[in-house]
Design an enzyme around this catalytic site. Structure first.
Site, PDB file in Angstrom:
ATOM      1  N   ARG A  91       6.346  29.512  16.945  1.00 14.76           N
ATOM      2  CA  ARG A  91       5.388  29.715  15.864  1.00 14.76           C
ATOM      3  C   ARG A  91       5.496  31.180  15.437  1.00 14.76           C
ATOM      4  NH1 ARG A  91       5.319  24.999  15.334  1.00 14.76           N
ATOM      5  NH2 ARG A  91       3.598  23.531  15.558  1.00 14.76           N
ATOM      6  N   GLU A 134       2.993  30.470   6.314  1.00 11.14           N
ATOM      7  CA  GLU A 134       3.939  29.473   5.773  1.00 11.14           C
ATOM      8  C   GLU A 134       3.264  28.684   4.662  1.00 11.14           C
ATOM      9  OE1 GLU A 134       5.476  27.099   9.006  1.00 11.14           O
ATOM     10  OE2 GLU A 134       6.242  28.862  10.043  1.00 11.14           O
ATOM     11  N   HIS A 175      10.970  26.368   8.304  1.00 13.39           N
ATOM     12  CA  HIS A 175      10.350  25.552   9.360  1.00 13.39           C
ATOM     13  C   HIS A 175      10.984  24.148   9.433  1.00 13.39           C
ATOM     14  CE1 HIS A 175       6.432  25.098  11.851  1.00 13.39           C
ATOM     15  NE2 HIS A 175       7.389  24.301  12.333  1.00 13.39           N
TER      16      HIS A 175
HETATM   17  P1  NAP Z   1       6.251  22.725  26.212  1.00 10.03           P
HETATM   18  O1  NAP Z   1       7.156  21.752  26.876  1.00 10.03           O
HETATM   19  O2  NAP Z   1       4.797  22.658  26.501  1.00 10.03           O
HETATM   20  O3  NAP Z   1       6.809  24.195  26.570  1.00 10.03           O
HETATM   21  C1  NAP Z   1       6.098  25.356  26.387  1.00 10.03           C
HETATM   22  C2  NAP Z   1       6.407  26.283  27.554  1.00 10.03           C
HETATM   23  O4  NAP Z   1       5.749  27.521  27.334  1.00 10.03           O
HETATM   24  C3  NAP Z   1       5.903  25.724  28.888  1.00 10.03           C
HETATM   25  O5  NAP Z   1       6.967  25.768  29.825  1.00 10.03           O
HETATM   26  C4  NAP Z   1       4.776  26.677  29.277  1.00 10.03           C
HETATM   27  O6  NAP Z   1       4.691  26.949  30.668  1.00 10.03           O
HETATM   28  C5  NAP Z   1       5.174  27.951  28.557  1.00 10.03           C
HETATM   29  N1  NAP Z   1       4.022  28.797  28.293  1.00 10.03           N
HETATM   30  C6  NAP Z   1       2.853  28.450  27.709  1.00 10.03           C
HETATM   31  N2  NAP Z   1       2.051  29.529  27.613  1.00 10.03           N
HETATM   32  C7  NAP Z   1       2.745  30.574  28.143  1.00 10.03           C
HETATM   33  C8  NAP Z   1       2.451  31.942  28.347  1.00 10.03           C
HETATM   34  N3  NAP Z   1       1.274  32.457  27.981  1.00 10.03           N
HETATM   35  N4  NAP Z   1       3.384  32.709  28.940  1.00 10.03           N
HETATM   36  C9  NAP Z   1       4.557  32.190  29.337  1.00 10.03           C
HETATM   37  N5  NAP Z   1       4.897  30.897  29.178  1.00 10.03           N
HETATM   38  C10 NAP Z   1       3.993  30.104  28.597  1.00 10.03           C
HETATM   39  O7  NAP Z   1       6.397  22.649  24.651  1.00 10.03           O
HETATM   40  P2  NAP Z   1       7.704  22.327  23.787  1.00 10.03           P
HETATM   41  O8  NAP Z   1       7.758  20.883  23.492  1.00 10.03           O
HETATM   42  O9  NAP Z   1       8.870  22.991  24.429  1.00 10.03           O
HETATM   43  O10 NAP Z   1       7.306  23.074  22.416  1.00 10.03           O
HETATM   44  C11 NAP Z   1       7.091  24.465  22.412  1.00 10.03           C
HETATM   45  C12 NAP Z   1       6.559  24.944  21.087  1.00 10.03           C
HETATM   46  O11 NAP Z   1       7.586  24.906  20.116  1.00 10.03           O
HETATM   47  C13 NAP Z   1       5.447  24.082  20.460  1.00 10.03           C
HETATM   48  O12 NAP Z   1       4.178  24.421  20.979  1.00 10.03           O
HETATM   49  C14 NAP Z   1       5.565  24.374  18.982  1.00 10.03           C
HETATM   50  O13 NAP Z   1       4.691  25.424  18.631  1.00 10.03           O
HETATM   51  C15 NAP Z   1       6.997  24.835  18.826  1.00 10.03           C
HETATM   52  N6  NAP Z   1       7.795  23.891  18.024  1.00 10.03           N
HETATM   53  C16 NAP Z   1       8.316  24.329  16.841  1.00 10.03           C
HETATM   54  C17 NAP Z   1       9.088  23.464  16.092  1.00 10.03           C
HETATM   55  C18 NAP Z   1       9.705  23.925  14.802  1.00 10.03           C
HETATM   56  O14 NAP Z   1       9.782  23.137  13.876  1.00 10.03           O
HETATM   57  N7  NAP Z   1      10.198  25.144  14.726  1.00 10.03           N
HETATM   58  C19 NAP Z   1       9.311  22.152  16.515  1.00 10.03           C
HETATM   59  C20 NAP Z   1       8.759  21.751  17.712  1.00 10.03           C
HETATM   60  C21 NAP Z   1       7.991  22.639  18.463  1.00 10.03           C
HETATM   61  P3  NAP Z   1       4.390  25.811  31.782  1.00 10.03           P
HETATM   62  O15 NAP Z   1       5.641  25.014  31.880  1.00 10.03           O
HETATM   63  O16 NAP Z   1       4.097  26.584  33.010  1.00 10.03           O
HETATM   64  O17 NAP Z   1       3.226  25.031  31.232  1.00 10.03           O
END
Ligand code: NAP
Length: 324
Positions: free
Chosen positions: A237, A266, A285
Site C-alpha cells: 500500500r 490513488e 495498482h
Molecule cells: P499476509 O499473508 O497477511 O502477509 C503480510 C505479512 O506482513 C505477514 O507475514 C505479517 O506477519 C507481516 N506483518 C504485518 N504487520 C507487520 C509489521 N508491523 N511488521 C512486520 N511485519 C508485519 O498478506 P498478503 O496476502 O501477503 O498481502 C499483503 C498486502 O499486500 C495486503 O495487505 C495488501 O495491502 C497488499 N496487496 C496489494 C496488492 C496490489 O494490487 N498491489 C494486491 C494484493 C495485496 P505475520 O506473518 O507474523 O502475521
C-alpha cells in the site's frame, strides 16, 4: 424473505446469476455517498455488501443496520474499520490466496523493469534515439544473484521470494512480525531487523499490510539506510512508504530507482512527479489485475457472501470473533 445484497464490484454474469438464486441483488455503480437518497435507501435494508476499495465509515454502518457481511474483493482491508464491524457483529471477508501468485508476478515485473530500465529504454527507442549501439549510461543492473530484502514475509512476500531464490538465484533476507522457519529451510531465507535488511539488500520489496504500525514504515531514515545502488519496490500500500521522502531520495540519488504499484493517493494526482521520473516505474495498482485473478477474487467474494448470509462459515473470514 430474501436477503438483499449490494454489489459494487465487477461480477461476471454467471457470478451475478449465482447470487440472484439466493438473494435480491442490487448493483451500485456510483460511490457509497450517503447524501444520495437512493444509496441511503439501498443501504437501509442491505444484508450483504460486495465491492473493492469501499471507504467504509461508522456513518455508513449506522445507515446499514441489517448488514451481516462485507465481502471486499481484495486481500487488504485497510479501508475498513474491522473493530467497528466486529462490535456490530458484521463479518468481514476478503480474498487471500487467489491473488498471491499474480501479485508476486507484478512485484517481480517491477524488479525486472526497474533494474533493466525496461520502460525508460522502450520509451527512448520510441522517441527515435537508437542511432548507434548503447553505452554504459544506459546499462542496467543484474537481478540474478543479488540480495532481495522482503519487508513483510506473508503469502505475497514469500511468493516474490520464491521467484527470486528459485528463478534468479537470489539471496533472501526478510523482516517480518513472526519468523518463518519453513521458508528459511526452503529458500535459505534469513530473518533480520529492518535496518539490517535495508543496508544489505540490492532490492527491497514491500509486502506488509497497511496498519497504524506500518504507515510510513519506510521514511527518510530508512531510505538513508539503503545502498545508493538499491532499488525499492512497493506492491503493498502506498502509505507504507513516506512518499515525499521517497521522491527526495530518488531525486538526490539516495537510492537508485523505485518500482511502484501503489501510492499514498490513488488515482495518482497529476501533480505527482513520480510517473515522470526516469528512475521510477509507476503502475496504476495492477497487482492482481489479470482476467483470471480478478475473476477468482470476485468468485471468492460471492462465495463468502453466500455462505455468510446462509449462516455458514465464509471461506475467508477476517474477524473470526464474529463467527465464534
Ligand atoms: P499476509 O499473508 O497477511 O502477509 C503480510 C505479512 O506482513 C505477514 O507475514 C505479517 O506477519 C507481516 N506483518 C504485518 N504487520 C507487520 C509489521 N508491523 N511488521 C512486520 N511485519 C508485519 O498478506 P498478503 O496476502 O501477503 O498481502 C499483503 C498486502 O499486500 C495486503 O495487505 C495488501 O495491502 C497488499 N496487496 C496489494 C496488492 C496490489 O494490487 N498491489 C494486491 C494484493 C495485496 P505475520 O506473518 O507474523 O502475521
Amino acid at each position: 424473505m430474501q436477503k438483499n445484497v449490494i454489489v459494487m464490484g465487477r461480477l461476471s454474469p454467471t457470478q451475478r446469476a449465482e447470487l440472484e438464486q439466493h438473494f435480491q441483488v442490487a448493483e451500485l455503480t456510483k460511490p457509497l455517498d450517503l447524501t444520495q437518497p437512493d444509496v441511503h435507501s439501498m443501504l437501509s435494508n442491505a444484508h450483504g455488501l460486495i465491492g473493492s476499495g469501499m471507504q467504509v465509515t461508522t456513518t455508513l454502518l449506522d445507515a446499514a443496520p441489517a448488514l451481516e457481511v462485507i465481502a471486499t474483493i481484495s486481500v487488504g482491508y485497510d479501508n475498513i474499520p474491522v473493530d467497528e464491524l466486529t462490535k456490530r457483529g458484521i463479518m468481514l471477508c476478503n480474498t487471500p490466496d487467489v491473488l498471491t501468485e499474480t501479485t508476486a508476478d507484478t512485484g517481480f515485473a517491477l524488479i525486472m523493469a526497474t533494474a533493466r530500465r525496461v520502460v525508460e529504454l522502450a520509451e527512448w527507442i520510441k522517441e527515435g534515439h537508437w542511432q548507434t549501439s548503447i553505452g554504459p549510461d544506459l546499462f542496467g543492473s543484474d537481478v540474478h544473484g543479488k540480495t532481495l530484502g522482503m519487508v513483510g514475509f506473508g503469502r505475497i512476500g514469500q511468493a516474490v521470494a520464491r521467484r527470486g531464490a528459485l528463478g534468479f538465484g537470489m539471496r533472501i533476507l526478510y523482516s517480518n512480525a513472526s519468523p518463518k522457519p519453513a521458508l528459511e529451510q526452503e529458500l535459505g531465507a534469513q530473518r533480520c531487523e529492518l535496518h539490517e535488511l535495508l543496508a544489505d539488500a540490492d532490492f527491497v520489496c514491500v509486502t506488509v499490510p497497511l496498519t497504524a504500525e506500518t504507515e510510513h514504515l519506510i521514511g527518510v531514515t530508512e531510505l538513508a539506510h539503503m545502498k545508493p545502488s538499491a532499488i525499492l519496490v512497493n506492491i503493498a500500500r502506498g502509505k507504507v512508504i513516506d512518499e515525499k521522502a521517497l521522491i527526495e531520495a530518488l531525486e538526490q540519488g539516495v537510492i537508485k530507482a523505485a518500482g511502484l504499484d501503489v501510492f499514498a493517493q490513488e488515482p495518482l494526482s497529476s501533480e505527482s512527479p513520480l510517473p515522470r521520473m526516469a528512475n521510477v516505474v509507476a503502475l496504476p495498482h495492477i497487482g492482481s489485475a489479470t482476467h483470471e485473478t480478478r475473476d477468482a477474487m470476485a468468485q471468492r467474494a460471492v462465495d463468502n457472501t453466500r455462505l455468510a448470509l446462509q449462516g455458514k462459515r465464509p471461506i475467508s473470514l477476517v474477524n473470526e470473533e464474529v463467527w465464534r
